[in-house]
Design a protein around this motif. Structure first.
Motif, mmCIF file in Angstrom:
data_model
loop_
_atom_site.group_PDB
_atom_site.id
_atom_site.type_symbol
_atom_site.label_atom_id
_atom_site.label_comp_id
_atom_site.label_asym_id
_atom_site.label_seq_id
_atom_site.Cartn_x
_atom_site.Cartn_y
_atom_site.Cartn_z
ATOM 1 N N LYS A 103 0.828 -1.211 0.000
ATOM 2 C CA LYS A 103 0.000 0.000 0.000
ATOM 3 C C LYS A 103 0.863 1.262 0.000
ATOM 4 N N GLN A 104 2.033 1.211 0.618
ATOM 5 C CA GLN A 104 2.915 2.379 0.601
ATOM 6 C C GLN A 104 3.327 2.744 -0.818
ATOM 7 N N ASP A 123 0.381 4.379 -2.404
ATOM 8 C CA ASP A 123 0.204 5.736 -1.894
ATOM 9 C C ASP A 123 1.171 6.730 -2.530
ATOM 10 N N GLU A 124 2.316 6.244 -2.980
ATOM 11 C CA GLU A 124 3.298 7.127 -3.614
ATOM 12 C C GLU A 124 2.917 7.499 -5.043
#
Length: 233
Positions: free
Chosen positions: A199-200, A203-204
């Motif tokens: 998910k990181q 998100d980027e």
């Protein structure tokens, strides 16, 4: 320094073809082209420790409700869809590390395949193949699939993969909230659930579908309690 002593010999290949070769001291075998050369046993792949890989675990919705014929059809369908995803990545089937989980498959991606490739290309191609299968098969052999994507360090010993990322992906794919969401949506055929490290990357802004396309789910399965994010395809 003088090299090994050499002499000219002639090796006959098949019936008519022949030509000179240079050989050192030792025996030269006459090879007939019609005689099959035995394959060299490469043995199991070399062990790998702490290999950083993307892992994907799939599970078929309501798989236990199928009879034997339905189970066979289901397994062929899932394998075909996963291979379609590999083909979209440009990964040959014999390069993909796939393990059978009974009602799904566990995939350890090659080192060169990154998270964005998996989310934007592999998952989308699997979903596309699954939709095509369901249109052709009808309700009797429809397959709805859940897929979890995680990333981390795994080990390969004796040709078998192990490691906590594989366990974590297996827990994510069993998240009750994701099962319910897929079961209640009549149009979707695949539920994708991702871990916090994945998910990181979303998100980027690296992936085609951004964070707004995902919903949060709390995952409490066996000894695992964590957060996941999911979307339907």
């Amino acid at each position: 320094m003088r090299g090994l002593p050499q002499r000219e010999v002639r090796v006959k290949i098949g019936r008519d073809a022949h030509g000179p070769v240079v050989a050192g001291d030792g025996n030269v075998t006459h090879v007939n082209a019609s005689t099959p050369v035995p394959a060299v046993d490469q043995g199991p792949p070399a062990d790998l420790l702490a290999a950083h890989r993307v892992v994907v675990t799939t599970d078929v919705q309501r798989s236990s409700s199928r009879d034997n014929a339905g189970q066979r059809h289901m397994r062929r369908a899932v394998e075909g869809c996963v291979l379609a995803g590999a083909a979209a990545l440009g990964v040959a089937a014999d390069v993909l590390d796939v393990s059978d989980r009974g009602d799904g498959l566990q995939v350890v991606m090659p080192e060169a395949v990154g998270l964005v490739d998996v989310l934007d290309t592999f998952v989308e191609a699997v979903a596309k193949a699954l939709r095509e299968h369901n249109r052709a098969s009808g309700d009797a052999y429809r397959v709805d699939l859940r897929a979890a994507v995680h990333v981390g360090h795994v080990d390969r010993v004796g040709g078998e993969w192990s490691g906590t990322p594989l366990v974590h992906a297996a827990r994510l794919v069993d998240a009750p909230g994701v099962k319910d969401a897929l079961g209640e949506d009549g149009d979707a055929c695949l539920a994708l659930v991702v871990s916090a490290p994945v998910k990181q990357v979303v998100d980027e802004g690296y992936c085609r579908v951004g964070p707004a396309g995902y919903r949060h789910v709390g995952v409490v399965v066996k000894e695992t309690s964590c957060d996941g994010w999911w979307r339907l395809l």
